[in-house]
Write a protein that holds these residues in place. Sequence first.
Motif, PDB file in Angstrom:
ATOM      1  N   TYR A  25       0.797  -1.223   0.000  1.00 45.98           N
ATOM      2  CA  TYR A  25       0.000   0.000   0.000  1.00 45.98           C
ATOM      3  C   TYR A  25       0.837   1.283   0.000  1.00 45.98           C
ATOM      4  N   LEU A  28       1.637   2.483  -3.486  1.00 44.16           N
ATOM      5  CA  LEU A  28       0.538   2.749  -4.421  1.00 44.16           C
ATOM      6  C   LEU A  28       0.588   4.208  -4.858  1.00 44.16           C
ATOM      7  N   ARG A  31      -3.930   6.602  -6.099  1.00 41.98           N
ATOM      8  CA  ARG A  31      -4.888   6.300  -5.031  1.00 41.98           C
ATOM      9  C   ARG A  31      -6.326   6.319  -5.533  1.00 41.98           C
ATOM     10  N   ILE A  34      -7.892   2.533  -6.639  1.00 43.41           N
ATOM     11  CA  ILE A  34      -7.582   1.533  -5.617  1.00 43.41           C
ATOM     12  C   ILE A  34      -8.286   0.202  -5.889  1.00 43.41           C
ATOM     13  N   TRP A  37      -6.277  -1.732  -8.314  1.00 47.83           N
ATOM     14  CA  TRP A  37      -5.056  -2.166  -7.641  1.00 47.83           C
ATOM     15  C   TRP A  37      -5.338  -3.390  -6.767  1.00 47.83           C
ATOM     16  N   ILE A  38      -6.451  -3.377  -6.043  1.00 48.93           N
ATOM     17  CA  ILE A  38      -6.812  -4.521  -5.188  1.00 48.93           C
ATOM     18  C   ILE A  38      -7.019  -5.769  -6.040  1.00 48.93           C
TER      19      ILE A  38
END
Length: 145
Positions: A25, A28, A31, A34, A37-38
């Motif tokens: 995190y 990253l 933002r 997200i 990204w997850i």
Amino acid sequence: MVYYKNTVDREDNFQEIIYQLWKSYPSLKKRDSIGSWIYAVSINTSIARLKKVSRIEYRTTIPEMPDKDHFIDEISTNESLKLLLEAIYNLDALDRSIMLLYLEEKQYDEIAEIIGISKSNVGVRINRAKQSLKQHFKKNSYGRL
């Protein structure tokens, strides 16, 4: 659930995903994306863990096909969903990930970002996976879902 059939393996994988999310995190950069990204961390962690386990595991016999019926029964009592998940389960790990994202109505560019391939490659893989799924349904005489 598509990568790991039994509950213990799924829970272990979930813990590994949470750890990887926590660990990465701070690095990253975007933002605002997200969710993508997850997805990317989750898919990459699951696939990497599958590869690692298959390399390390010592087998004295050829493994049998996993018990898909038990796995599919855990998911839903909806027959059409069971048939679709069974067919998707037969795809390779990357195509499986792409199709699951596609079924979640993700855009090609978002799938490309999550998986780490080009947008055009996503389209090609989705079309090939669709053909593979059609063949699976024809071969098993499921007809139309």
